[in-house]
Scaffold this active site. Structure first.
Site, PDB file in Angstrom:
ATOM      1  N   GLU A 113      -6.804  -6.123  11.390  1.00  0.00           N
ATOM      2  CA  GLU A 113      -5.406  -5.704  11.310  1.00  0.00           C
ATOM      3  C   GLU A 113      -5.011  -4.917  12.560  1.00  0.00           C
ATOM      4  O   GLU A 113      -3.943  -5.139  13.142  1.00  0.00           O
ATOM      5  CB  GLU A 113      -5.181  -4.841  10.068  1.00  0.00           C
ATOM      6  CG  GLU A 113      -3.759  -4.308   9.958  1.00  0.00           C
ATOM      7  CD  GLU A 113      -3.539  -3.446   8.723  1.00  0.00           C
ATOM      8  OE1 GLU A 113      -2.471  -2.807   8.640  1.00  0.00           O
ATOM      9  OE2 GLU A 113      -4.430  -3.395   7.854  1.00  0.00           O
ATOM     10  N   ARG A 114      -5.862  -4.008  12.990  1.00  0.00           N
ATOM     11  CA  ARG A 114      -5.525  -3.183  14.141  1.00  0.00           C
ATOM     12  C   ARG A 114      -5.598  -3.966  15.442  1.00  0.00           C
ATOM     13  O   ARG A 114      -4.795  -3.739  16.363  1.00  0.00           O
ATOM     14  CB  ARG A 114      -6.428  -1.945  14.157  1.00  0.00           C
ATOM     15  CG  ARG A 114      -6.032  -1.003  13.032  1.00  0.00           C
ATOM     16  CD  ARG A 114      -6.966   0.148  12.781  1.00  0.00           C
ATOM     17  NE  ARG A 114      -6.430   0.954  11.680  1.00  0.00           N
ATOM     18  CZ  ARG A 114      -7.109   1.894  11.035  1.00  0.00           C
ATOM     19  NH1 ARG A 114      -8.361   2.154  11.374  1.00  0.00           N
ATOM     20  NH2 ARG A 114      -6.550   2.573  10.049  1.00  0.00           N
ATOM     21  N   ARG A 129      19.952  -7.228  40.227  1.00  0.00           N
ATOM     22  CA  ARG A 129      20.984  -6.182  40.242  1.00  0.00           C
ATOM     23  C   ARG A 129      21.040  -5.500  41.606  1.00  0.00           C
ATOM     24  O   ARG A 129      20.004  -5.094  42.138  1.00  0.00           O
ATOM     25  CB  ARG A 129      20.692  -5.161  39.141  1.00  0.00           C
ATOM     26  CG  ARG A 129      21.781  -4.112  38.947  1.00  0.00           C
ATOM     27  CD  ARG A 129      23.070  -4.740  38.451  1.00  0.00           C
ATOM     28  NE  ARG A 129      24.043  -3.738  38.077  1.00  0.00           N
ATOM     29  CZ  ARG A 129      24.256  -3.361  36.823  1.00  0.00           C
ATOM     30  NH1 ARG A 129      23.579  -3.915  35.830  1.00  0.00           N
ATOM     31  NH2 ARG A 129      25.158  -2.452  36.556  1.00  0.00           N
ATOM     32  N   GLY A 161      -0.034   0.383  10.337  1.00  0.00           N
ATOM     33  CA  GLY A 161      -1.430   0.013  10.572  1.00  0.00           C
ATOM     34  C   GLY A 161      -2.307   1.217  10.864  1.00  0.00           C
ATOM     35  O   GLY A 161      -3.474   1.077  11.244  1.00  0.00           O
ATOM     36  N   THR A 173       6.450  -5.005   4.393  1.00  0.00           N
ATOM     37  CA  THR A 173       6.815  -6.163   5.209  1.00  0.00           C
ATOM     38  C   THR A 173       6.776  -7.433   4.364  1.00  0.00           C
ATOM     39  O   THR A 173       5.870  -7.606   3.541  1.00  0.00           O
ATOM     40  CB  THR A 173       5.842  -6.302   6.392  1.00  0.00           C
ATOM     41  OG1 THR A 173       5.908  -5.111   7.182  1.00  0.00           O
ATOM     42  CG2 THR A 173       6.198  -7.493   7.268  1.00  0.00           C
ATOM     43  N   MET A 185       0.831  -1.207   0.000  1.00  0.00           N
ATOM     44  CA  MET A 185       0.000   0.000   0.000  1.00  0.00           C
ATOM     45  C   MET A 185       0.862   1.253   0.000  1.00  0.00           C
ATOM     46  O   MET A 185       0.733   2.117  -0.855  1.00  0.00           O
ATOM     47  CB  MET A 185      -0.921   0.017   1.223  1.00  0.00           C
ATOM     48  CG  MET A 185      -2.070  -0.962   1.154  1.00  0.00           C
ATOM     49  SD  MET A 185      -3.188  -0.794   2.581  1.00  0.00           S
ATOM     50  CE  MET A 185      -2.321  -1.778   3.801  1.00  0.00           C
ATOM     51  N   GLU A 242      -2.183   9.161  15.642  1.00  0.00           N
ATOM     52  CA  GLU A 242      -2.971  10.350  15.308  1.00  0.00           C
ATOM     53  C   GLU A 242      -4.168   9.995  14.427  1.00  0.00           C
ATOM     54  O   GLU A 242      -5.281  10.503  14.627  1.00  0.00           O
ATOM     55  CB  GLU A 242      -2.072  11.380  14.607  1.00  0.00           C
ATOM     56  CG  GLU A 242      -1.002  11.994  15.499  1.00  0.00           C
ATOM     57  CD  GLU A 242       0.133  11.035  15.835  1.00  0.00           C
ATOM     58  OE1 GLU A 242       0.784  11.230  16.879  1.00  0.00           O
ATOM     59  OE2 GLU A 242       0.374  10.080  15.049  1.00  0.00           O
TER      60      GLU A 242
END
Length: 380
Positions: free
Chosen positions: A245-246, A271, A366, A161, A128, A370
């Site tokens: 997709e999201r 640690r 994706g 991708t 895309m 914003e």
């Protein structure tokens, strides 16, 4: 290991599948994570191993040669992949491209591609984004001009991708330049088609094991039967797949966030500084407590979103809100957990460094955060 005892989105079958995923990853992925990062690609042998284990495209119906499982199985794999710390492009094929083939493909297209996608013999990509067009599909300049019974494609794509590995690419191109985004079509281009060329494997900030490429199309001639779905309906088809997709990105975000937290807990408890463990300092405990609360909320919300999607009820706005919240939370998580590592967090030998690098793009691809806010606002 990712803890899943209190999850509500999954059943016993999902749990059994998760064990299979972990075993396959332990043998074919985990020992090679560093080499995948260095080489910038996951070898096809790994794809084949996943295919043989039934981990590729598990939602494909039995009628089309698949297992006919629900999307929850995809989510299991995505969680484990992200928790492991790999950016391999398996989820693109499982969660995104296979839906286009199965839902929109002609019988001939399904027969040609789906068996190989399931077995790992065929790797897919969707093209895309262009150098001058990201979230704005109306700005796409790649064209597919009609020439008899063929289409001639010219243009370029970037940030794709699976671009180096792909055997077939779903190309978004303008078939009606006068109609804006509504004049686009999805067109299948096999990698051996004359005029198709791959550019370099792009040098990214993170997600180094994902091959991400430029793609070029110079008078690429394909039959009109290579259109996937309806002509000039590409924009509509893309919008139809956005919720899944999201959601897929939100799932990966939670896996990565949990791994970052677990790494920070382990490091701070081991640690020592000023005669006690880093964990014993109030700042460390309070920071981790705050992050633990966010994880608790995140997993509960993710299960809600997965359950709604399995019932076909997840809206575009809800999926966009999930992508927005989970990826923003992931970034807060990895950054805070890297800080708890101190100077060690900036060293690539520690997993937190990779988790931090890989998380940054989640708020961009994706649909940027914003854009997600814009989409969510439309349902208010």
């Amino acid at each position: 290991m990712l803890q899943t005892a209190n999850r509500t989105a999954y059943n016993e079958d999902h749990a059994a599948f998760r064990e299979t995923v972990r075993k396959v990853f332990a043998e074919h992925m985990e020992p090679y994570l560093d080499s995948h990062e260095e080489e910038g690609i996951v070898p096809r042998s790994a794809w084949k191993a996943l295919g043989e284990a039934g981990m590729l495209c598990p939602t494909v119906s039995e009628e089309n040669g698949g297992l006919g499982l629900d999307f929850g199985f995809n989510c299991v794999l995505a969680e484990e992949l992200s928790y492991m710390g790999s950016s391999a492009g398996f989820t693109l094929q499982n969660d995104i491209t296979v839906n286009y083939f199965e839902r929109l493909g002609s019988p001939e297209q399904k027969e040609k591609y789906l068996p190989g996608m399931i077995s790992g013999d065929i790797i897919t990509a969707i093209a895309m984004t262009e150098p001058g067009a990201g979230s704005d599909l109306q700005g796409i300049k790649t064209t597919a001009k009609e020439d008899g019974n063929h289409l001639v494609i010219n243009g370029s794509k970037t940030y794709i991708t699976n671009g180096q590995n792909a055997d077939v690419v779903i190309v978004v191109a303008k078939t009606d330049p006068t109609a804006g985004a509504k004049g686009t079509s999805l067109i299948l281009v096999d990698a051996d088609t004359p005029g198709f060329a791959r550019g370099r494997n792009l040098d990214k900030i993170g997600q180094h094991s994902a091959d991400t490429s430029e793609l070029f199309f110079e008078d690429v001639r394909v039959p009109k039967t290579n259109i996937l779905g309806g002509e000039n309906r590409g924009f509509i088809h893309l919008m139809e797949e956005l919720p899944q997709e999201r959601l897929s990105i939100a799932v990966s975000a939670m896996g990565g966030a949990q791994r970052a937290f677990d790494e920070a807990v382990r490091f701070t408890k081991e640690r020592k500084a000023f005669g006690k463990t880093v964990f014993e300092f109030q700042n460390s405990k309070f920071t981790l407590a705050d992050l633990a609360a966010k994880l608790q909320v995140g997993w509960a919300h993710l299960d809600w979103a997965i359950a709604r999607h399995l019932k076909g009820e997840l809206t575009t706005g809800e999926a966009s809100a999930a992508k927005l919240w989970h990826t923003e939370m992931q970034w807060e998580m990895v950054d805070a957990c890297l800080q708890l590592h101190g100077g060690a967090g900036y060293m690539n030998e520690y997993p937190i460094a990779r988790l931090w690098r890989d998380a940054r793009v989640q708020r961009i691809y994706g649909g940027t955060s914003e854009i997600m806010k814009e989409v969510v606002s439309r349902e208010i």
